[in-house]
Design a protein around this motif. Structure first.
Motif, PDB file in Angstrom:
ATOM      1  N   HIS A  82      11.231   9.739  -3.341  1.00 49.36           N
ATOM      2  CA  HIS A  82      10.109   8.802  -3.479  1.00 49.36           C
ATOM      3  C   HIS A  82      10.586   7.486  -4.107  1.00 49.36           C
ATOM      4  CE1 HIS A  82       7.467  12.178  -2.666  1.00 49.36           C
ATOM      5  NE2 HIS A  82       6.388  11.432  -2.857  1.00 49.36           N
ATOM      6  N   SER A 112       0.830  -1.209   0.000  1.00 49.82           N
ATOM      7  CA  SER A 112       0.000   0.000   0.000  1.00 49.82           C
ATOM      8  C   SER A 112       0.866   1.261   0.000  1.00 49.82           C
ATOM      9  CB  SER A 112      -0.927   0.010   1.209  1.00 49.82           C
ATOM     10  OG  SER A 112      -1.816  -1.075   1.151  1.00 49.82           O
ATOM     11  N   LEU A 113       1.916   1.264   0.815  1.00 49.69           N
ATOM     12  CA  LEU A 113       2.828   2.409   0.842  1.00 49.69           C
ATOM     13  C   LEU A 113       3.498   2.608  -0.513  1.00 49.69           C
ATOM     14  CD1 LEU A 113       4.541   1.987   4.331  1.00 49.69           C
ATOM     15  CD2 LEU A 113       2.987   3.812   3.618  1.00 49.69           C
ATOM     16  N   LEU A 129       1.804   6.748  -6.785  1.00 51.17           N
ATOM     17  CA  LEU A 129       0.783   7.727  -7.168  1.00 51.17           C
ATOM     18  C   LEU A 129       1.287   9.151  -6.941  1.00 51.17           C
ATOM     19  CD1 LEU A 129      -2.438   5.968  -5.848  1.00 51.17           C
ATOM     20  CD2 LEU A 129      -1.752   6.279  -8.241  1.00 51.17           C
ATOM     21  N   SER A 130       2.049   9.344  -5.883  1.00 47.71           N
ATOM     22  CA  SER A 130       2.631  10.657  -5.616  1.00 47.71           C
ATOM     23  C   SER A 130       3.649  11.028  -6.698  1.00 47.71           C
ATOM     24  CB  SER A 130       3.284  10.677  -4.231  1.00 47.71           C
ATOM     25  OG  SER A 130       3.877  11.922  -3.988  1.00 47.71           O
ATOM     26  N   LEU A 134       1.006   4.181  -2.848  1.00 48.94           N
ATOM     27  CA  LEU A 134       0.816   5.595  -2.526  1.00 48.94           C
ATOM     28  C   LEU A 134       1.989   6.446  -3.015  1.00 48.94           C
ATOM     29  CD1 LEU A 134      -0.736   5.396   1.053  1.00 48.94           C
ATOM     30  CD2 LEU A 134      -1.870   6.124  -1.057  1.00 48.94           C
TER      31      LEU A 134
END
Length: 147
Positions: free
Chosen positions: A131, A91-92, A98-99, A95
């Motif tokens: 990221h 999940s991280l 997506l960022s 995320l």
């Protein structure tokens, strides 16, 4: 037919291009760029910029499409992502990905509107770089913690 191996190879190769490009820009090009004469910076930008803009968007497209295909294989982990270390890390990773995509869209939009200053570009590159380092670490940890 099992498409997982093909999607994995495409995802890794596209990540190699995208992560490699951003890493080169952040760790090597940006620090050196400041010390180059203006005419050299301009020549470098006029040659390197179009090449990056012609290759990287395709790498990003393949990266995300293959990533979606790979994520589909593990969709069960997203039903209750907090119930396992794999689900949390997965999940991280999603995320953060997506960022990164939001960063890319923001940079492209700002560039088209002529609002992407060198300082904004540097900040976006550095953020995307951080990221991506986290995504690479999470990608390895996901399968390490799961056994």
């Amino acid at each position: 037919m099992n498409t997982y191996p093909l999607l994995l190879v495409l995802h890794l190769l596209a990540a190699f291009v995208f992560v490699g490009t951003v890493t080169f820009e952040v760790l090597f090009l940006e620090p050196v760029h400041k010390r180059l004469p203006a005419e050299v910076r301009k020549a470098l930008g006029s040659q390197l910029g179009p090449r990056v803009r012609s290759v990287v968007p395709w790498a990003v497209l393949v990266l995300y499409l293959a990533g979606l295909g790979l994520a589909w294989q593990y969709r069960g982990a997203l039903v209750s992502p907090g119930s396992s270390p794999f689900g949390i890390l997965f999940s991280l990773k999603i995320l953060l990905a997506l960022s990164v995509l939001a960063h890319v869209v923001t940079a492209l939009t700002m560039a088209r509107r002529k609002r992407l200053t060198p300082e904004r570009q540097r900040r976006i590159h550095r953020s995307v770089f951080c990221h991506m380092v986290a995504i690479v670490i999470l990608a390895k940890l996901m399968f390490y913690v799961n056994g």
